[in-house]
Enzyme design. Sequence first.
Site, PDB file in Angstrom:
ATOM      1  N   LYS A   7      63.399  11.144  -9.655  1.00 17.25           N
ATOM      2  CA  LYS A   7      63.268  11.085 -10.688  1.00 17.25           C
ATOM      3  C   LYS A   7      64.125  10.191 -11.410  1.00 17.25           C
ATOM      4  CE  LYS A   7      64.015  16.209  -9.877  1.00 17.25           C
ATOM      5  NZ  LYS A   7      65.005  17.397 -10.931  1.00 17.25           N
ATOM      6  N   TYR A  46      56.729  21.834 -14.278  1.00 17.68           N
ATOM      7  CA  TYR A  46      58.268  22.771 -14.447  1.00 17.68           C
ATOM      8  C   TYR A  46      56.932  24.811 -14.744  1.00 17.68           C
ATOM      9  CZ  TYR A  46      61.011  18.879 -12.502  1.00 17.68           C
ATOM     10  OH  TYR A  46      62.611  18.050 -12.000  1.00 17.68           O
ATOM     11  N   THR A  69      69.901  22.566  -4.922  1.00 17.33           N
ATOM     12  CA  THR A  69      69.117  21.795  -6.416  1.00 17.33           C
ATOM     13  C   THR A  69      70.955  21.899  -6.943  1.00 17.33           C
ATOM     14  OG1 THR A  69      67.399  24.435  -5.829  1.00 17.33           O
ATOM     15  CG2 THR A  69      67.693  23.580  -8.035  1.00 17.33           C
ATOM     16  N   ARG A 113      71.016  14.621  -2.473  1.00 14.89           N
ATOM     17  CA  ARG A 113      70.898  15.122  -4.576  1.00 14.89           C
ATOM     18  C   ARG A 113      72.536  15.216  -4.232  1.00 14.89           C
ATOM     19  NH1 ARG A 113      67.051  20.471  -4.872  1.00 14.89           N
ATOM     20  NH2 ARG A 113      65.657  18.961  -6.395  1.00 14.89           N
ATOM     21  N   ASN A 162      69.312  15.766 -10.234  1.00 15.31           N
ATOM     22  CA  ASN A 162      69.599  15.755  -8.515  1.00 15.31           C
ATOM     23  C   ASN A 162      68.249  15.330  -8.485  1.00 15.31           C
ATOM     24  OD1 ASN A 162      67.537  17.223 -10.250  1.00 15.31           O
ATOM     25  ND2 ASN A 162      67.961  19.147  -8.763  1.00 15.31           N
ATOM     26  N   HIS A 188      62.701  15.465  -6.426  1.00 14.02           N
ATOM     27  CA  HIS A 188      61.867  16.986  -6.695  1.00 14.02           C
ATOM     28  C   HIS A 188      60.909  17.128  -5.136  1.00 14.02           C
ATOM     29  CE1 HIS A 188      59.232  19.895  -7.087  1.00 14.02           C
ATOM     30  NE2 HIS A 188      58.366  19.136  -6.046  1.00 14.02           N
ATOM     31  N   GLU A 244      51.157  20.963  -6.864  1.00 12.74           N
ATOM     32  CA  GLU A 244      51.356  19.635  -7.282  1.00 12.74           C
ATOM     33  C   GLU A 244      51.165  18.079  -6.395  1.00 12.74           C
ATOM     34  OE1 GLU A 244      56.593  21.526  -7.842  1.00 12.74           O
ATOM     35  OE2 GLU A 244      55.532  20.284  -5.882  1.00 12.74           O
TER      36      GLU A 244
HETATM   37  P1  DAT Z   1      64.490  22.864  -6.689  1.00  8.52           P
HETATM   38  O1  DAT Z   1      64.263  21.395  -7.797  1.00  8.52           O
HETATM   39  O2  DAT Z   1      65.611  22.642  -5.957  1.00  8.52           O
HETATM   40  O3  DAT Z   1      62.655  23.216  -6.075  1.00  8.52           O
HETATM   41  P2  DAT Z   1      64.446  24.829  -9.198  1.00  8.52           P
HETATM   42  O4  DAT Z   1      62.506  24.209  -8.632  1.00  8.52           O
HETATM   43  O5  DAT Z   1      64.604  26.276  -9.024  1.00  8.52           O
HETATM   44  O6  DAT Z   1      65.046  24.538  -8.182  1.00  8.52           O
HETATM   45  O7  DAT Z   1      64.046  24.114 -10.466  1.00  8.52           O
HETATM   46  C1  DAT Z   1      63.831  23.094 -10.731  1.00  8.52           C
HETATM   47  C2  DAT Z   1      64.472  21.892 -11.146  1.00  8.52           C
HETATM   48  O8  DAT Z   1      65.358  22.720 -12.717  1.00  8.52           O
HETATM   49  C3  DAT Z   1      65.568  21.753 -10.555  1.00  8.52           C
HETATM   50  O9  DAT Z   1      65.779  20.936 -10.007  1.00  8.52           O
HETATM   51  C4  DAT Z   1      67.129  21.936 -11.618  1.00  8.52           C
HETATM   52  C5  DAT Z   1      66.777  22.444 -12.952  1.00  8.52           C
HETATM   53  N1  DAT Z   1      67.451  23.717 -12.395  1.00  8.52           N
HETATM   54  C6  DAT Z   1      67.688  24.757 -12.176  1.00  8.52           C
HETATM   55  N2  DAT Z   1      67.814  26.037 -11.724  1.00  8.52           N
HETATM   56  C7  DAT Z   1      68.363  25.259 -13.060  1.00  8.52           C
HETATM   57  C8  DAT Z   1      70.072  26.105 -13.458  1.00  8.52           C
HETATM   58  N3  DAT Z   1      70.141  26.919 -13.528  1.00  8.52           N
HETATM   59  N4  DAT Z   1      70.837  25.388 -14.674  1.00  8.52           N
HETATM   60  C9  DAT Z   1      70.221  24.116 -14.708  1.00  8.52           C
HETATM   61  N5  DAT Z   1      68.659  23.234 -14.153  1.00  8.52           N
HETATM   62  C10 DAT Z   1      68.684  23.970 -13.029  1.00  8.52           C
HETATM   63 MG    MG Z   2      61.672  23.501  -7.201  1.00  5.04          MG
END
Ligand code: DAT
Ligand code: MG
Length: 175
Positions: free
Chosen positions: A18, A58, A105, A116, A130, A133, A144
């Site tokens: 990122k 997203y 995450t 991360r 973080n 991805h 994706e």
């Molecule tokens: P990951 O990236 O671990 O697959 P995800 O797909 O649930 O997690 O979410 C995508 C991104 O969204 C993640 O990298 C960071 C952000 N995110 C997820 N949950 C969050 C939260 N509770 N508060 C802030 N950002 C969040």
């Molecule tokens: Mg995800």
Amino acid sequence: MPNQGKSGNIEQTLILIKPDGLKKSLTGNILSKLSETKLIIIASKVVCVSPDLAEKHYTHLKDKPFFQELVEYIQGNHHDCKRVMALVYQGDNAIEKVRKISGATNPEEADPTSIRGAYGRITTKGVYENVIHASSSPSEAEREIKLWFTPEEIVSDLYPSKMVAREKVEVLEWA
Ligand code: DAT
Ligand code: MG
């Protein structure tokens, strides 16, 4: 039966470094960490992420309160760095291996030796910066990879593709 079960599960996974990872010059560190998985890279490029690509990536989170911040972040609007490095890794259990080395995450909850955990942070606005991805399931990986790469940009034939004749296509060439 030979070659079945865990050791014969060849997968692909999409990885994005990122904008915070690029801005902080962490690309080398992250790729070194990923190389511990012994997976192979079958595609890579640097992308300037459009609002449309960010929202499509997203899309499953569009009802979340942090969605807008997330699409701003992946476009690099928080880091004065409009670049993301996109890669496809392939190999045995690639998805789980990369998720494990990426960490949780929430970077504050991630194992400190994970990517991360080592390099991520939560901003005062609550954005999870973080740095990486990684796809979380085979169906997510396929969606994706098809979103970020064309068939020609990947060095192996992953999914069915087709030849399409296009007329009046303009391409940018060196002047
Ligand atoms: P990951 O990236 O671990 O697959 P995800 O797909 O649930 O997690 O979410 C995508 C991104 O969204 C993640 O990298 C960071 C952000 N995110 C997820 N949950 C969050 C939260 N509770 N508060 C802030 N950002 C969040
Ligand atoms: Mg995800």
